[in-house]
Design a protein around this motif. Structure first.
Motif, PDB file in Angstrom:
ATOM      1  N   LYS A 193     -15.832  45.344  47.318  1.00 45.95           N
ATOM      2  CA  LYS A 193     -16.995  45.042  48.118  1.00 45.95           C
ATOM      3  C   LYS A 193     -17.466  43.810  47.286  1.00 45.95           C
ATOM      4  CE  LYS A 193     -21.691  46.523  49.179  1.00 45.95           C
ATOM      5  NZ  LYS A 193     -22.651  47.625  49.059  1.00 45.95           N
ATOM      6  N   VAL A 194     -17.936  42.738  48.232  1.00 50.68           N
ATOM      7  CA  VAL A 194     -18.668  41.794  47.607  1.00 50.68           C
ATOM      8  C   VAL A 194     -20.005  42.379  47.113  1.00 50.68           C
ATOM      9  CG1 VAL A 194     -19.778  39.327  48.224  1.00 50.68           C
ATOM     10  CG2 VAL A 194     -17.631  39.903  48.795  1.00 50.68           C
ATOM     11  N   GLU A 195     -20.441  42.342  46.188  1.00 47.66           N
ATOM     12  CA  GLU A 195     -21.992  42.906  45.479  1.00 47.66           C
ATOM     13  C   GLU A 195     -22.951  41.771  45.667  1.00 47.66           C
ATOM     14  OE1 GLU A 195     -22.516  45.860  45.220  1.00 47.66           O
ATOM     15  OE2 GLU A 195     -20.796  46.754  44.938  1.00 47.66           O
ATOM     16  N   GLN A 196     -22.430  40.516  45.049  1.00 55.41           N
ATOM     17  CA  GLN A 196     -23.862  39.434  44.875  1.00 55.41           C
ATOM     18  C   GLN A 196     -23.114  38.097  44.798  1.00 55.41           C
ATOM     19  OE1 GLN A 196     -26.878  40.720  42.309  1.00 55.41           O
ATOM     20  NE2 GLN A 196     -28.065  38.944  43.071  1.00 55.41           N
ATOM     21  N   ILE A 197     -23.676  37.026  45.266  1.00 57.93           N
ATOM     22  CA  ILE A 197     -23.309  35.675  45.273  1.00 57.93           C
ATOM     23  C   ILE A 197     -24.316  34.958  44.526  1.00 57.93           C
ATOM     24  CG2 ILE A 197     -22.583  33.606  46.597  1.00 57.93           C
ATOM     25  CD1 ILE A 197     -21.904  35.523  48.556  1.00 57.93           C
ATOM     26  N   TYR A 198     -23.929  34.400  43.187  1.00 59.06           N
ATOM     27  CA  TYR A 198     -25.096  33.790  42.332  1.00 59.06           C
ATOM     28  C   TYR A 198     -24.710  32.348  42.553  1.00 59.06           C
ATOM     29  CZ  TYR A 198     -24.719  38.288  40.113  1.00 59.06           C
ATOM     30  OH  TYR A 198     -24.683  39.746  39.990  1.00 59.06           O
ATOM     31  N   GLU A 199     -25.816  31.781  43.378  1.00 61.47           N
ATOM     32  CA  GLU A 199     -25.961  30.291  43.518  1.00 61.47           C
ATOM     33  C   GLU A 199     -26.235  29.742  42.294  1.00 61.47           C
ATOM     34  OE1 GLU A 199     -27.961  26.680  43.963  1.00 61.47           O
ATOM     35  OE2 GLU A 199     -28.880  28.329  43.821  1.00 61.47           O
ATOM     36  N   PHE A 200     -27.249  30.256  41.496  1.00 60.39           N
ATOM     37  CA  PHE A 200     -27.803  29.577  40.268  1.00 60.39           C
ATOM     38  C   PHE A 200     -27.033  29.748  38.953  1.00 60.39           C
ATOM     39  CE2 PHE A 200     -29.267  34.180  40.568  1.00 60.39           C
ATOM     40  CZ  PHE A 200     -28.719  34.668  39.476  1.00 60.39           C
ATOM     41  N   PHE A 201     -25.685  30.223  39.099  1.00 60.24           N
ATOM     42  CA  PHE A 201     -24.992  30.178  38.227  1.00 60.24           C
ATOM     43  C   PHE A 201     -24.164  29.048  38.161  1.00 60.24           C
ATOM     44  CE2 PHE A 201     -20.951  30.954  36.146  1.00 60.24           C
ATOM     45  CZ  PHE A 201     -21.159  31.692  35.004  1.00 60.24           C
ATOM     46  N   PHE A 202     -24.299  28.311  36.486  1.00 63.24           N
ATOM     47  CA  PHE A 202     -23.365  27.141  36.463  1.00 63.24           C
ATOM     48  C   PHE A 202     -22.213  27.240  35.661  1.00 63.24           C
ATOM     49  CE2 PHE A 202     -27.729  25.914  37.545  1.00 63.24           C
ATOM     50  CZ  PHE A 202     -27.473  25.131  38.442  1.00 63.24           C
ATOM     51  N   TRP A 203     -20.954  26.973  35.796  1.00 62.12           N
ATOM     52  CA  TRP A 203     -19.835  27.042  35.183  1.00 62.12           C
ATOM     53  C   TRP A 203     -19.038  25.537  35.129  1.00 62.12           C
ATOM     54  CZ3 TRP A 203     -18.454  31.425  32.665  1.00 62.12           C
ATOM     55  CH2 TRP A 203     -17.221  31.306  32.347  1.00 62.12           C
ATOM     56  N   PRO A 204     -18.924  25.130  33.953  1.00 63.23           N
ATOM     57  CA  PRO A 204     -18.306  24.138  33.646  1.00 63.23           C
ATOM     58  C   PRO A 204     -17.253  23.660  34.829  1.00 63.23           C
ATOM     59  CG  PRO A 204     -18.696  24.879  31.801  1.00 63.23           C
ATOM     60  CD  PRO A 204     -18.633  26.022  32.620  1.00 63.23           C
ATOM     61  N   ASP A 205     -17.016  22.453  35.006  1.00 64.67           N
ATOM     62  CA  ASP A 205     -16.197  21.997  36.081  1.00 64.67           C
ATOM     63  C   ASP A 205     -14.881  21.962  35.298  1.00 64.67           C
ATOM     64  OD1 ASP A 205     -17.570  21.882  38.240  1.00 64.67           O
ATOM     65  OD2 ASP A 205     -17.956  19.520  37.832  1.00 64.67           O
ATOM     66  N   GLU A 206     -13.470  22.330  36.034  1.00 61.84           N
ATOM     67  CA  GLU A 206     -12.277  22.225  35.101  1.00 61.84           C
ATOM     68  C   GLU A 206     -12.063  20.914  34.406  1.00 61.84           C
ATOM     69  OE1 GLU A 206      -9.418  23.763  37.679  1.00 61.84           O
ATOM     70  OE2 GLU A 206     -10.407  25.753  37.697  1.00 61.84           O
ATOM     71  N   ASP A 207     -12.186  19.784  35.160  1.00 59.51           N
ATOM     72  CA  ASP A 207     -12.117  18.404  34.890  1.00 59.51           C
ATOM     73  C   ASP A 207     -13.056  17.851  33.870  1.00 59.51           C
ATOM     74  OD1 ASP A 207     -14.042  18.180  36.389  1.00 59.51           O
ATOM     75  OD2 ASP A 207     -12.945  16.493  37.707  1.00 59.51           O
ATOM     76  N   SER A 208     -14.102  18.849  33.378  1.00 51.83           N
ATOM     77  CA  SER A 208     -15.319  18.257  32.534  1.00 51.83           C
ATOM     78  C   SER A 208     -15.084  18.542  31.148  1.00 51.83           C
ATOM     79  CB  SER A 208     -16.599  18.868  32.848  1.00 51.83           C
ATOM     80  OG  SER A 208     -16.601  20.340  32.573  1.00 51.83           O
TER      81      SER A 208
END
Length: 208
Positions: A193-208
């Motif tokens: 089940k999809v429990e939650q979608i976190y728009e405010f979560f920031f993860w470094p881009d793979e190319d950064s």
């Protein structure tokens, strides 16, 4: 992969020219396309999506509408933030099969928390969890981050001699343009089940 590239190109100019929400603590702006014919007036369009998708949608604006079901139209929806936003996105994916997200409040990446039901003392559980994870990350634009169990679940398991069913949480890094496909994939998986979608979560881009 070709389709993913096309969607990325579509999403790029939207991030540059669409206005940002004036109240990020209360709402999110979702831009998506869909083969979903509605009236060109925003009030009529909003009512269509409230009835077909979720009555918690605050407002829908028609950005482009060709009036034909065969040609995807472009929409911007204003929805409540946090968990409600995730629930609306799940409903959009399941109730409007043609819907494809382009951006969420200017973000191109989100974190998604998936729960997997894990039967107690089932020797097949580790293999099942691995299969679930592998199926999820086969989706273009989806990256596995980590999995875990909530502390209260682990404590209850120890007290009951590991006889209680558990839920394992899987955290995924997901491109917004891949989110609808991921939700539809999860809907076809038993005990997932999809429990939650976190728009405010920031993860470094793979190319950064």
């Amino acid at each position: 992969a070709f389709l993913l590239g096309e969607l990325q190109l579509m999403a790029y100019p939207l991030a540059k020219f669409l206005p940002e929400s004036t109240d990020h603590d209360a709402i999110e702006e979702i831009v998506f396309c869909a083969n979903f014919v509605t009236g060109v007036q925003d009030t009529e369009c909003t009512e269509h999506f409230r009835n077909a998708v979720d009555n918690r949608i605050k407002h829908v604006t028609v950005l482009s509408n060709f009036g034909e079901a065969a040609i995807p139209s472009l929409y911007k929806a204003v929805v409540p933030t946090y968990k409600t936003m995730g629930e609306i996105l799940v409903n959009l994916a399941e109730r409007v099969p043609s819907a494809q997200l382009l951006q969420i409040s200017g973000q191109k990446t989100v974190q998604v928390r998936i729960s997997v039901h894990a039967p107690a003392r089932d020797i097949a559980t580790p293999d099942r969890l691995a299969k679930v994870r592998n199926r999820l990350i086969r989706t273009d634009g989806v990256t596995f981050l980590f999995d875990y169990r909530f502390p209260n679940d682990c404590h209850a398991q120890r007290l009951q001699g590991e006889t209680q069913d558990q839920e394992v949480q899987i955290a995924l890094r997901v491109l917004v343009i891949s989110l609808m496909h991921l939700i539809r994939t999860v809907a076809c998986m038993q005990g997932v089940k999809v429990e939650q979608i976190y728009e405010f979560f920031f993860w470094p881009d793979e190319d950064s």
